[in-house]
Design a protein around this motif. Structure first.
Motif: not given
Lengths: 121, 140
Positions: B54-76
């Motif tokens: 679950l710690s690892a899952l949390a890490a993945v979710l945080y990475i996804v959110a960070t990358v998406c916020l940085l990338r921007g756009g509709r899909t992100a």
């Protein structure tokens, strides 16, 4: 960890947090003085890095090495990244970045302190 | 905040203003969660496998959110929306479970006790994320 150094770091964090909060409330972008304060804080953190490495090498106590060094180094990177990240945003958002960076430093410093004094995991 | 209607998606919308502070917080938790799960899994996985996964899952979710916020756009924006909702469900679910079924968690995850070890920031972070995504919806 050296009590005086730790105290100075936490006090500087507290001062910067207050300044950043005042700026946030007054809707002001971060000022040069805040970056200078952050720079001085970073200097103290780097002194702690050297001091901590020497203290770790010479201590006879059981301190978790990986954890200790992760936090000892980690606490030094928050300020430069925070300053860089906030400089590109000259609005309230940039001030908020500085605020978060300093709170992060305070949290890491507190954790570093407890690791040095024997806390594990 | 740039909320103007544009023909093209505004890739900057999610990473400017308050978004910049939000990304920084997410970045801190990427490091915190990744570091924690790597240390936990590498040193003594057998001690509390569920907690460490679950710690690892949390890490993945945080990475996804960070990358998406940085990338921007509709899909992100869409991917970020899903990940912050999962994050909210996760922190509340794991937080409740860690109190209710203590035997499941011999060691802590970042979400145990509603993120108590991290000043409860993991509990409020997804809701700031959801609020920010709603705010930027029209712009992306």
């Amino acid at each position: 960890m050296n009590t005086v150094v730790s105290g100075v770091i936490l006090a500087m964090c507290a001062i910067t947090v207050v300044i950043a909060l005042v700026h946030l409330v007054r809707d002001r972008p971060a000022e040069d003085g805040m970056y200078i304060l952050l720079g001085i804080l970073e200097l103290v953190l780097l002194i702690q890095l050297v001091w901590g490495a020497i203290a770790f090498a010479t201590t006879g106590r059981d301190v978790s090495g990986v954890l200790f060094f992760a936090y000892l180094v980690g606490v030094c990177v928050a300020a430069p990244i925070g300053a860089f990240w906030s400089l590109a945003e000259r609005s309230r958002g940039g001030t908020a970045v500085l605020l978060v960076a300093v709170v992060t430093i305070a949290a890491l410093q507190a954790r570093l302190w407890s690791i040095w004094h024997g806390a594990h995991a | 905040m740039p909320e103007t209607e544009t023909e093209h998606p505004d890739h900057n919308a999610m990473r400017t203003g308050w978004g910049r502070a939000l990304i920084f917080v997410y970045g801190v938790f990427v490091v915190a969660a990744t570091g924690r799960s790597v240390v936990q899994i590498a040193t003594d996985f057998g001690k509390a496998p569920l907690a460490y996964v679950l710690s690892a899952l949390a890490a993945v979710l945080y990475i996804v959110a960070t990358v998406c916020l940085l990338r921007g756009g509709r899909t992100a924006w869409r991917v970020a929306s899903v990940s912050v909702v999962v994050e909210a469900v996760g922190v509340i679910g794991i937080g409740a479970l860690s109190y209710a079924v203590t035997s499941l968690f011999p060691d802590k995850t970042i979400w145990s006790h509603f993120g108590q070890g991290y000043g409860y920031v993991p509990l409020v972070l997804p809701f700031f994320g959801i609020a920010w995504l709603r705010h930027t919806r029209a712009a992306v």
